[in-house]
Design an enzyme around this catalytic site. Structure first.
Site, PDB file in Angstrom:
ATOM      1  N   ILE A 128       0.829  -1.208   0.000  1.00  0.00           N
ATOM      2  CA  ILE A 128       0.000   0.000   0.000  1.00  0.00           C
ATOM      3  C   ILE A 128       0.865   1.261   0.000  1.00  0.00           C
ATOM      4  CG2 ILE A 128      -1.733   1.250   1.349  1.00  0.00           C
ATOM      5  CD1 ILE A 128      -2.563  -1.582   2.490  1.00  0.00           C
TER       6      ILE A 128
ATOM      7  N   TYR B 246      -1.158  -7.600  17.003  1.00  0.00           N
ATOM      8  CA  TYR B 246      -1.385  -6.724  15.845  1.00  0.00           C
ATOM      9  C   TYR B 246      -2.629  -5.843  16.084  1.00  0.00           C
ATOM     10  CZ  TYR B 246      -2.552  -5.295  11.062  1.00  0.00           C
ATOM     11  OH  TYR B 246      -2.860  -4.558   9.934  1.00  0.00           O
TER      12      TYR B 246
HETATM   13  N1  LIG Z   1      -2.887  -5.701   3.687  1.00  0.00           N
HETATM   14  C1  LIG Z   1      -4.008  -5.601   4.386  1.00  0.00           C
HETATM   15  O1  LIG Z   1      -4.984  -6.366   4.175  1.00  0.00           O
HETATM   16  C2  LIG Z   1      -4.142  -4.568   5.449  1.00  0.00           C
HETATM   17  C3  LIG Z   1      -3.100  -3.690   5.753  1.00  0.00           C
HETATM   18  N2  LIG Z   1      -3.249  -2.759   6.739  1.00  0.00           N
HETATM   19  C4  LIG Z   1      -2.155  -1.855   7.106  1.00  0.00           C
HETATM   20  O2  LIG Z   1      -1.612  -1.255   5.950  1.00  0.00           O
HETATM   21  C5  LIG Z   1      -0.263  -0.876   6.176  1.00  0.00           C
HETATM   22  C6  LIG Z   1       0.594  -1.274   4.994  1.00  0.00           C
HETATM   23  O3  LIG Z   1       0.621  -2.676   4.935  1.00  0.00           O
HETATM   24  P1  LIG Z   1       0.744  -3.528   3.580  1.00  0.00           P
HETATM   25  O4  LIG Z   1       1.153  -2.688   2.457  1.00  0.00           O
HETATM   26  O5  LIG Z   1      -0.488  -4.332   3.472  1.00  0.00           O
HETATM   27  O6  LIG Z   1       1.922  -4.532   4.032  1.00  0.00           O
HETATM   28  P2  LIG Z   1       3.361  -4.850   3.417  1.00  0.00           P
HETATM   29  O7  LIG Z   1       3.915  -5.906   4.290  1.00  0.00           O
HETATM   30  O8  LIG Z   1       3.260  -5.096   1.967  1.00  0.00           O
HETATM   31  O9  LIG Z   1       4.165  -3.487   3.655  1.00  0.00           O
HETATM   32  C7  LIG Z   1       4.573  -3.103   4.938  1.00  0.00           C
HETATM   33  C8  LIG Z   1       5.697  -2.106   4.834  1.00  0.00           C
HETATM   34  O10 LIG Z   1       6.128  -1.782   6.168  1.00  0.00           O
HETATM   35  C9  LIG Z   1       7.537  -1.886   6.207  1.00  0.00           C
HETATM   36  N3  LIG Z   1       8.063  -2.169   7.538  1.00  0.00           N
HETATM   37  C10 LIG Z   1       7.879  -3.249   8.304  1.00  0.00           C
HETATM   38  N4  LIG Z   1       8.615  -3.160   9.419  1.00  0.00           N
HETATM   39  C11 LIG Z   1       9.281  -1.979   9.358  1.00  0.00           C
HETATM   40  C12 LIG Z   1      10.217  -1.326  10.185  1.00  0.00           C
HETATM   41  N5  LIG Z   1      10.661  -1.877  11.317  1.00  0.00           N
HETATM   42  N6  LIG Z   1      10.694  -0.122   9.818  1.00  0.00           N
HETATM   43  C13 LIG Z   1      10.287   0.441   8.660  1.00  0.00           C
HETATM   44  N7  LIG Z   1       9.427  -0.127   7.820  1.00  0.00           N
HETATM   45  C14 LIG Z   1       8.936  -1.342   8.152  1.00  0.00           C
HETATM   46  C15 LIG Z   1       7.864  -3.023   5.236  1.00  0.00           C
HETATM   47  O11 LIG Z   1       9.239  -2.997   4.873  1.00  0.00           O
HETATM   48  P3  LIG Z   1       9.984  -4.352   4.325  1.00  0.00           P
HETATM   49  O12 LIG Z   1       9.510  -4.557   2.932  1.00  0.00           O
HETATM   50  O13 LIG Z   1      11.440  -4.007   4.430  1.00  0.00           O
HETATM   51  O14 LIG Z   1       9.583  -5.456   5.261  1.00  0.00           O
HETATM   52  C16 LIG Z   1       6.924  -2.636   4.101  1.00  0.00           C
HETATM   53  O15 LIG Z   1       7.499  -1.621   3.340  1.00  0.00           O
HETATM   54  C17 LIG Z   1       0.142  -1.532   7.502  1.00  0.00           C
HETATM   55  O16 LIG Z   1       0.147  -0.552   8.518  1.00  0.00           O
HETATM   56  C18 LIG Z   1      -0.958  -2.551   7.754  1.00  0.00           C
HETATM   57  O17 LIG Z   1      -1.168  -2.786   9.117  1.00  0.00           O
HETATM   58  C19 LIG Z   1      -4.433  -2.651   7.440  1.00  0.00           C
HETATM   59  C20 LIG Z   1      -5.488  -3.466   7.162  1.00  0.00           C
HETATM   60  C21 LIG Z   1      -5.430  -4.503   6.153  1.00  0.00           C
HETATM   61  C1  LIG Z   2     -13.610 -14.454   5.199  1.00  0.00           C
HETATM   62  C2  LIG Z   2     -13.220 -13.939   3.842  1.00  0.00           C
HETATM   63  C3  LIG Z   2     -12.026 -13.291   3.618  1.00  0.00           C
HETATM   64  C4  LIG Z   2     -11.123 -13.041   4.762  1.00  0.00           C
HETATM   65  C5  LIG Z   2     -10.779 -11.849   5.245  1.00  0.00           C
HETATM   66  C6  LIG Z   2      -9.793 -11.659   6.285  1.00  0.00           C
HETATM   67  C7  LIG Z   2      -9.337 -12.814   7.086  1.00  0.00           C
HETATM   68  C8  LIG Z   2      -9.310 -10.427   6.472  1.00  0.00           C
HETATM   69  C9  LIG Z   2      -8.257 -10.072   7.359  1.00  0.00           C
HETATM   70  C10 LIG Z   2      -7.767  -8.833   7.318  1.00  0.00           C
HETATM   71  C11 LIG Z   2      -6.619  -8.391   8.054  1.00  0.00           C
HETATM   72  C12 LIG Z   2      -5.732  -9.338   8.702  1.00  0.00           C
HETATM   73  C13 LIG Z   2      -6.407  -7.073   8.155  1.00  0.00           C
HETATM   74  C14 LIG Z   2      -5.249  -6.502   8.712  1.00  0.00           C
HETATM   75  O1  LIG Z   2      -5.241  -5.397   9.185  1.00  0.00           O
HETATM   76  C15 LIG Z   2     -11.616 -12.851   2.224  1.00  0.00           C
HETATM   77  C16 LIG Z   2     -10.169 -13.284   1.993  1.00  0.00           C
HETATM   78  C17 LIG Z   2     -11.727 -11.335   2.059  1.00  0.00           C
HETATM   79  C18 LIG Z   2     -12.461 -13.483   1.133  1.00  0.00           C
HETATM   80  C19 LIG Z   2     -13.894 -13.467   1.462  1.00  0.00           C
HETATM   81  C20 LIG Z   2     -14.188 -14.213   2.726  1.00  0.00           C
END
Ligand SMILES: NC(=O)C1=CN([C@@H]2O[C@H](COP(=O)(O)OP(=O)(O)OC[C@H]3O[C@@H](n4cnc5c(N)ncnc54)[C@H](OP(=O)(O)O)[C@@H]3O)[C@@H](O)[C@H]2O)C=CC1
Ligand SMILES: CC1=C(/C=C/C(C)=C/C=C/C(C)=C/C=O)C(C)(C)CCC1
Length: 295
Positions: free
Chosen positions: A30, A179
């Site tokens: 993201i 988390y």
């Molecule tokens: N993906 C999802 O479904 C969801 C994501 N989020 C939130 O979105 C945000 C982005 O996550 P997302 O893009 O999905 O995850 P990614 O794992 O793809 O990206 C996470 C980023 O954070 C960096 N990072 C981790 N640890 C550190 C550190 N110690 N110092 C600096 N940078 C660090 C990683 O670097 P590196 O590549 O070096 O590890 C990477 O660039 C997060 O805050 C996550 O909690 C929230 C809800 C759902």
């Molecule tokens: C049940 C279900 C799903 C599961 C969603 C989950 C488990 C989401 C977890 C989100 C997290 C971990 C967010 C981090 O911040 C999918 C894959 C959408 C597909 C449709 C049915």
């Protein structure tokens, strides 16, 4: 189903020439897509990454795609307060302004481990690291106002609790819940920060990006499997960046400072996340842990 899970588009046409932005964790997922769009709109964008090599590759890619050469990489390891302070010192010495800070980096479900300063990894990186970074950059944000801070949280905060007696997970620990606790801390921080910044023209928002196909699930084989299986239904990182961009760019959002957003709309947060007493206490405890004078 994909449409339902992927709604919310930032339709703002705001351009960012002359503006400066910092995105943490911008080398993938993201954060990378958020940084790309900010660069596309003309901002000078700092990719704040723990792995500078990965960051440089992405910076070149964004420069090529957007034609904007002002995409810079700076080392930032949120699991080490020395690195955070060094990042802030370098940035403040180099830049006159900071208009957009996107606290995006995050870790999820890592096995029990501690940061360089002895904080539990989720709380340390996701909350305390960004808390310190924001406070170190706050004067610059105030001088550059109107400016914005976006904290990337999650709907997972609904399961979160702030256990002040076990903030470092030493008495009990669950990787999943750790988390959730840290994502609740992101929202409490946003709300308390908004309260403290009232009248400053610096505004702040927390965001749930949606369920996004990224590397976040790297520590859980079950989640990796689910993400692969359902990859067609969940958001792409570019779709996941929309709500962060919406909060960073949309005109007229100032009165909603402190609110939580999902799919580019205000979203409900849990009762715990709305508790002002917990928010103030978390602020004070965070300052104590980081050696920042409590005001
Ligand atoms: N993906 C999802 O479904 C969801 C994501 N989020 C939130 O979105 C945000 C982005 O996550 P997302 O893009 O999905 O995850 P990614 O794992 O793809 O990206 C996470 C980023 O954070 C960096 N990072 C981790 N640890 C550190 C550190 N110690 N110092 C600096 N940078 C660090 C990683 O670097 P590196 O590549 O070096 O590890 C990477 O660039 C997060 O805050 C996550 O909690 C929230 C809800 C759902
Ligand atoms: C049940 C279900 C799903 C599961 C969603 C989950 C488990 C989401 C977890 C989100 C997290 C971990 C967010 C981090 O911040 C999918 C894959 C959408 C597909 C449709 C049915």
């Amino acid at each position: 189903m994909r449409k339902m899970l992927s709604s919310g588009v930032c339709t703002s046409t705001v351009q960012l020439l002359g503006k400066v932005a910092v995105v943490t964790g911008a080398n993938t997922g993201i954060g990378k897509e958020t940084a790309k769009e900010l660069a596309q709109r003309g901002a000078r964008v700092y990719l704040a990454c723990r792995d500078v090599q990965k960051g440089e590759l992405v910076a070149r890619e964004i420069q090529t795609v957007t034609g904007n050469q002002e995409v810079l990489v700076k080392k930032l390891d949120l699991a080490d307060t020395k690195s955070i302070r060094a990042f802030a010192k370098g940035f403040l010495a180099e830049e006159k302004h900071l208009h957009i800070l996107i606290n995006n980096a995050g870790v999820m479900m890592c096995p029990y481990s501690k940061t360089a300063d002895g904080f539990e990894m989720h709380m340390g990186v996701n909350h305390l690291g960004h808390f310190l970074l924001t406070l170190l950059l706050l004067e610059k944000l105030k001088e550059s106002a109107p400016s914005r801070i976006v904290n990337v949280s999650s709907f997972a905060h609904h399961l979160g609790r702030i256990h002040f007696h076990n903030l470092q997970g030493e008495k009990f620990y669950s990787a999943g819940l750790a988390y959730c606790h840290s994502k609740l801390a992101n929202i409490l921080f946003t709300r308390e920060l908004a309260r403290r910044l009232k009248g400053s023209s610096v505004t702040t928002y927390s965001v749930h990006p949606g369920t996004v196909n990224s590397e976040l699930v790297r520590h859980s084989s079950v989640m990796r499997w689910m993400w692969r299986l359902f990859s067609f239904f969940i958001k792409t990182p570019q779709q996941g960046a929309q709500t962060s961009l919406y909060c960073a760019l949309t005109e007229g959002l100032e009165s909603l400072s402190g609110n939580h957003f999902s799919d580019c709309h205000v979203a409900w947060v849990s009762a715990k996340a709305r508790n002002e007493t917990i928010a103030r206490r978390l602020w004070d405890v965070s300052c104590d842990l980081l050696g920042i004078p409590v005001d």
